[in-house]
Design an enzyme around this catalytic site. Structure first.
Site, PDB file in Angstrom:
ATOM      1  N   LYS A  57      22.874   1.925  16.360  1.00 30.60           N
ATOM      2  CA  LYS A  57      21.753   1.926  17.363  1.00 30.60           C
ATOM      3  C   LYS A  57      21.174   0.572  17.595  1.00 30.60           C
ATOM      4  O   LYS A  57      21.004   0.293  19.017  1.00 30.60           O
ATOM      5  CB  LYS A  57      20.350   2.815  16.344  1.00 30.60           C
ATOM      6  CG  LYS A  57      20.528   4.286  16.659  1.00 30.60           C
ATOM      7  CD  LYS A  57      19.433   4.887  16.176  1.00 30.60           C
ATOM      8  CE  LYS A  57      19.409   6.320  16.156  1.00 30.60           C
ATOM      9  NZ  LYS A  57      19.098   6.915  17.296  1.00 30.60           N
ATOM     10  N   GLU A  75      20.843 -11.770  17.369  1.00 26.46           N
ATOM     11  CA  GLU A  75      21.625 -12.904  16.660  1.00 26.46           C
ATOM     12  C   GLU A  75      22.746 -12.428  15.782  1.00 26.46           C
ATOM     13  O   GLU A  75      23.737 -12.569  15.865  1.00 26.46           O
ATOM     14  CB  GLU A  75      20.789 -13.973  16.265  1.00 26.46           C
ATOM     15  CG  GLU A  75      21.360 -15.421  15.902  1.00 26.46           C
ATOM     16  CD  GLU A  75      21.915 -16.236  17.071  1.00 26.46           C
ATOM     17  OE1 GLU A  75      21.559 -15.748  18.184  1.00 26.46           O
ATOM     18  OE2 GLU A  75      23.164 -16.648  16.982  1.00 26.46           O
ATOM     19  N   LYS A  90      13.910  -0.891 -10.198  1.00 25.64           N
ATOM     20  CA  LYS A  90      12.571  -0.728  -9.276  1.00 25.64           C
ATOM     21  C   LYS A  90      12.102   0.532  -9.775  1.00 25.64           C
ATOM     22  O   LYS A  90      10.604   0.661  -9.748  1.00 25.64           O
ATOM     23  CB  LYS A  90      13.165  -0.808  -7.773  1.00 25.64           C
ATOM     24  CG  LYS A  90      12.090  -0.538  -6.843  1.00 25.64           C
ATOM     25  CD  LYS A  90      12.267  -1.129  -5.587  1.00 25.64           C
ATOM     26  CE  LYS A  90      11.009  -1.106  -4.766  1.00 25.64           C
ATOM     27  NZ  LYS A  90      11.275  -1.578  -3.172  1.00 25.64           N
ATOM     28  N   ARG A  92      11.951   1.836 -12.485  1.00 21.08           N
ATOM     29  CA  ARG A  92      11.277   1.758 -13.821  1.00 21.08           C
ATOM     30  C   ARG A  92       9.829   1.021 -13.514  1.00 21.08           C
ATOM     31  O   ARG A  92       8.703   1.391 -14.057  1.00 21.08           O
ATOM     32  CB  ARG A  92      11.860   0.893 -14.854  1.00 21.08           C
ATOM     33  CG  ARG A  92      11.779   1.395 -16.340  1.00 21.08           C
ATOM     34  CD  ARG A  92      12.890   0.725 -17.266  1.00 21.08           C
ATOM     35  NE  ARG A  92      14.159   1.102 -17.028  1.00 21.08           N
ATOM     36  CZ  ARG A  92      15.167   0.035 -16.983  1.00 21.08           C
ATOM     37  NH1 ARG A  92      14.662  -1.086 -16.958  1.00 21.08           N
ATOM     38  NH2 ARG A  92      16.336   0.173 -16.798  1.00 21.08           N
ATOM     39  N   ASP A 109      13.932   1.517   0.187  1.00 24.45           N
ATOM     40  CA  ASP A 109      14.553   0.431   0.493  1.00 24.45           C
ATOM     41  C   ASP A 109      16.016   0.411  -0.206  1.00 24.45           C
ATOM     42  O   ASP A 109      16.484  -0.787  -0.414  1.00 24.45           O
ATOM     43  CB  ASP A 109      13.837  -0.847   0.221  1.00 24.45           C
ATOM     44  CG  ASP A 109      13.679  -1.196  -1.172  1.00 24.45           C
ATOM     45  OD1 ASP A 109      13.804  -0.312  -1.996  1.00 24.45           O
ATOM     46  OD2 ASP A 109      13.433  -2.469  -1.420  1.00 24.45           O
ATOM     47  N   LYS A 149       2.931 -12.848   3.930  1.00 26.66           N
ATOM     48  CA  LYS A 149       2.541 -12.755   2.561  1.00 26.66           C
ATOM     49  C   LYS A 149       2.119 -14.284   2.222  1.00 26.66           C
ATOM     50  O   LYS A 149       2.161 -15.059   2.634  1.00 26.66           O
ATOM     51  CB  LYS A 149       4.121 -12.310   1.798  1.00 26.66           C
ATOM     52  CG  LYS A 149       4.290 -10.900   1.804  1.00 26.66           C
ATOM     53  CD  LYS A 149       5.289 -10.621   0.849  1.00 26.66           C
ATOM     54  CE  LYS A 149       5.484  -9.177   0.896  1.00 26.66           C
ATOM     55  NZ  LYS A 149       5.985  -8.850  -0.470  1.00 26.66           N
ATOM     56  N   HIS A 157       8.629  -5.498   8.859  1.00 21.37           N
ATOM     57  CA  HIS A 157       9.464  -4.247   7.837  1.00 21.37           C
ATOM     58  C   HIS A 157       9.266  -3.018   8.481  1.00 21.37           C
ATOM     59  O   HIS A 157       7.897  -2.564   8.951  1.00 21.37           O
ATOM     60  CB  HIS A 157       8.899  -4.369   6.618  1.00 21.37           C
ATOM     61  CG  HIS A 157       9.573  -5.598   5.621  1.00 21.37           C
ATOM     62  ND1 HIS A 157       9.362  -5.533   4.592  1.00 21.37           N
ATOM     63  CD2 HIS A 157      10.078  -6.550   6.253  1.00 21.37           C
ATOM     64  CE1 HIS A 157      10.110  -6.727   3.987  1.00 21.37           C
ATOM     65  NE2 HIS A 157      10.379  -7.473   5.246  1.00 21.37           N
ATOM     66  N   GLU A 176      15.527   0.721   5.320  1.00 14.22           N
ATOM     67  CA  GLU A 176      14.510  -0.292   5.563  1.00 14.22           C
ATOM     68  C   GLU A 176      14.860  -1.089   6.584  1.00 14.22           C
ATOM     69  O   GLU A 176      16.108  -1.566   6.260  1.00 14.22           O
ATOM     70  CB  GLU A 176      13.960  -0.834   4.189  1.00 14.22           C
ATOM     71  CG  GLU A 176      12.949  -1.800   4.469  1.00 14.22           C
ATOM     72  CD  GLU A 176      13.039  -2.976   3.317  1.00 14.22           C
ATOM     73  OE1 GLU A 176      11.765  -2.996   2.595  1.00 14.22           O
ATOM     74  OE2 GLU A 176      13.704  -3.880   3.154  1.00 14.22           O
ATOM     75  N   ALA A 188      13.384 -17.276   4.567  1.00 11.56           N
ATOM     76  CA  ALA A 188      13.528 -16.369   3.418  1.00 11.56           C
ATOM     77  C   ALA A 188      14.676 -16.574   2.503  1.00 11.56           C
ATOM     78  O   ALA A 188      14.657 -16.461   1.393  1.00 11.56           O
ATOM     79  CB  ALA A 188      13.392 -14.948   4.028  1.00 11.56           C
TER      80      ALA A 188
HETATM   81  P1  0O2 Z   1      16.272  -7.458  -1.860  1.00  7.43           P
HETATM   82  O1  0O2 Z   1      17.332  -8.445  -2.457  1.00  7.43           O
HETATM   83  O2  0O2 Z   1      16.174  -7.929  -0.428  1.00  7.43           O
HETATM   84  O3  0O2 Z   1      16.814  -6.019  -1.992  1.00  7.43           O
HETATM   85  P2  0O2 Z   1       7.018  -1.934  -2.645  1.00  7.43           P
HETATM   86  O4  0O2 Z   1       7.305  -1.820  -4.005  1.00  7.43           O
HETATM   87  O5  0O2 Z   1       7.973  -1.289  -1.749  1.00  7.43           O
HETATM   88  O6  0O2 Z   1       5.541  -1.642  -2.379  1.00  7.43           O
HETATM   89  P3  0O2 Z   1       8.515  -4.286  -2.005  1.00  7.43           P
HETATM   90  O7  0O2 Z   1       9.869  -3.320  -2.318  1.00  7.43           O
HETATM   91  O8  0O2 Z   1       8.662  -5.619  -2.601  1.00  7.43           O
HETATM   92  O9  0O2 Z   1       7.301  -3.593  -2.434  1.00  7.43           O
HETATM   93  O10 0O2 Z   1       8.515  -4.335  -0.404  1.00  7.43           O
HETATM   94  P4  0O2 Z   1       8.227  -5.505   0.242  1.00  7.43           P
HETATM   95  O11 0O2 Z   1       7.055  -6.304   0.130  1.00  7.43           O
HETATM   96  O12 0O2 Z   1       8.020  -4.900   2.050  1.00  7.43           O
HETATM   97  O13 0O2 Z   1       9.542  -6.198   0.530  1.00  7.43           O
HETATM   98  C1  0O2 Z   1      10.861  -5.608   0.514  1.00  7.43           C
HETATM   99  C2  0O2 Z   1      11.849  -6.748   0.617  1.00  7.43           C
HETATM  100  O14 0O2 Z   1      11.350  -7.903   1.522  1.00  7.43           O
HETATM  101  C3  0O2 Z   1      12.187  -7.444  -0.412  1.00  7.43           C
HETATM  102  O15 0O2 Z   1      13.365  -6.641  -1.023  1.00  7.43           O
HETATM  103  C4  0O2 Z   1      12.996  -8.911   0.194  1.00  7.43           C
HETATM  104  O16 0O2 Z   1      14.076  -8.663   0.930  1.00  7.43           O
HETATM  105  C5  0O2 Z   1      11.690  -8.957   1.275  1.00  7.43           C
HETATM  106  N1  0O2 Z   1      10.907  -9.787   0.930  1.00  7.43           N
HETATM  107  C6  0O2 Z   1       9.563  -9.547   0.615  1.00  7.43           C
HETATM  108  N2  0O2 Z   1       8.762 -10.286   0.110  1.00  7.43           N
HETATM  109  C7  0O2 Z   1       9.492 -11.555   0.127  1.00  7.43           C
HETATM  110  C8  0O2 Z   1       9.102 -12.822  -0.109  1.00  7.43           C
HETATM  111  O17 0O2 Z   1       8.098 -13.371  -0.591  1.00  7.43           O
HETATM  112  N3  0O2 Z   1      10.302 -13.811  -0.113  1.00  7.43           N
HETATM  113  C9  0O2 Z   1      11.639 -13.431   0.270  1.00  7.43           C
HETATM  114  N4  0O2 Z   1      12.707 -14.296   0.219  1.00  7.43           N
HETATM  115  N5  0O2 Z   1      11.691 -11.905   0.624  1.00  7.43           N
HETATM  116  C10 0O2 Z   1      10.673 -11.197   0.504  1.00  7.43           C
HETATM  117  P5  0O2 Z   1      13.807  -6.890  -2.608  1.00  7.43           P
HETATM  118  O18 0O2 Z   1      13.932  -5.550  -3.155  1.00  7.43           O
HETATM  119  O19 0O2 Z   1      12.674  -7.792  -3.383  1.00  7.43           O
HETATM  120  O20 0O2 Z   1      14.913  -7.809  -2.618  1.00  7.43           O
END
Ligand code: 0O2
Length: 240
Positions: A57, A75, A90, A92, A109, A149, A157, A176, A188
């Site tokens: 899409k 990009e 996650k 757990r 996600d 954040k 997101h 996601e 990031a």
């Molecule tokens: P990966 O390796 O990308 O899978 P929730 O429990 O759903 O309420 P969650 O899952 O932390 O909380 O949701 P959130 O905050 O929307 O963040 C989801 C993803 O966003 C993360 O996935 C990261 O990819 C990215 N992300 C969020 N916060 C940060 C941050 O402070 N720094 C960076 N670098 N990335 C962030 P995962 O599962 O952590 O990792």
């Protein structure tokens, strides 16, 4: 006084036993899920299909926009499927029972698509466009661009539901989508790398966190100015 000293160790040993039993049960459930791998592999395959649908899409939107506007709003696009270990970890953490149904209902996600754009306005244009598709449902939106954040992390997101068409059924899957600019993406990646390095001493990490916050502010300004330059240039191009 005597009674407390007698009861406290007893309570602690009951708590320890409870923890031990819970961990044992979780391990058994994980083993059961892993040994009956077909349902889990099937679920992951469905998520993979959903990721492909969403990626396509965005590629279509990019293609069409580039024809009409002579530039690409995307990009790069990348996708990733959460590993089984990360899914279980996650589940757990969020207290989700380790069953296929609960994992699908509680973790949004498992399938992730990341879209990197040159400009901030591209992000919102793509968001509006994909959400206007009549087969897409918005489940959740988190705008970490307008409200970053505390770490300085910025991205938009979306959790969307997309249908996948199988041999004999249609299934709705959650994906996601992370939309961000190139500057947000570089930030990031760097932050993720640094924060997951276990061998960096805490005081060095704190210093790096501060520097990352400064960079996040600079990036925010950079994205704004780049957008301004682009918009003004566009005005002059339209006049030609
Ligand atoms: P990966 O390796 O990308 O899978 P929730 O429990 O759903 O309420 P969650 O899952 O932390 O909380 O949701 P959130 O905050 O929307 O963040 C989801 C993803 O966003 C993360 O996935 C990261 O990819 C990215 N992300 C969020 N916060 C940060 C941050 O402070 N720094 C960076 N670098 N990335 C962030 P995962 O599962 O952590 O990792």
């Amino acid at each position: 006084m005597q009674e407390r000293s007698f009861i406290t160790p007893l309570k602690e040993s009951i708590e320890d036993k409870k923890k031990e039993l819970t961990e044992k049960m979780e391990k058994q459930m994980m083993k059961r899920l892993q040994s009956s791998t077909y349902p889990m592999r099937e679920l992951l395959a469905f998520y993979r299909c959903a990721m492909m649908e969403v990626e396509t899409k965005f590629r279509v939107l990019d293609e069409q926009f580039s024809l009409s506007h002579d530039r690409n709003p995307i990009e790069s696009i990348s996708s990733r499927l959460k590993t089984l270990d990360h899914i279980y970890e996650k589940a757990r953490r969020k207290g989700i029972p380790l069953t296929i149904e609960c994992i699908e209902k509680g973790i949004f996600d498992i399938a992730g698509v990341r879209v990197v754009c040159p400009f901030e306005n591209d992000i919102y244009m793509l968001r509006d466009s994909i959400l206007s598709h009549d087969d897409i449902t918005l489940v959740e939106e988190r705008d970490y661009i307008s409200k970053p954040k505390p770490s300085g992390y910025r991205s938009l997101h979306l959790i969307i539901e997309v249908p996948i068409f199988l041999l004999n059924e249609k299934r709705l899957m959650k994906v996601e989508v992370q939309l961000r600019t190139m500057a947000m993406d570089q930030w990031a990646s760097l932050e993720h790398r640094l924060m997951y390095k276990k061998d960096i001493p805490e005081e060095v990490k704190n210093d790096l966190r501060k520097k990352l916050l400064e960079c996040a502010d600079l990036n925010c300004r950079l994205d704004l100015i780049m957008q301004e330059i682009k918009d003004t240039t566009d005005l002059y191009l339209e006049d030609q």
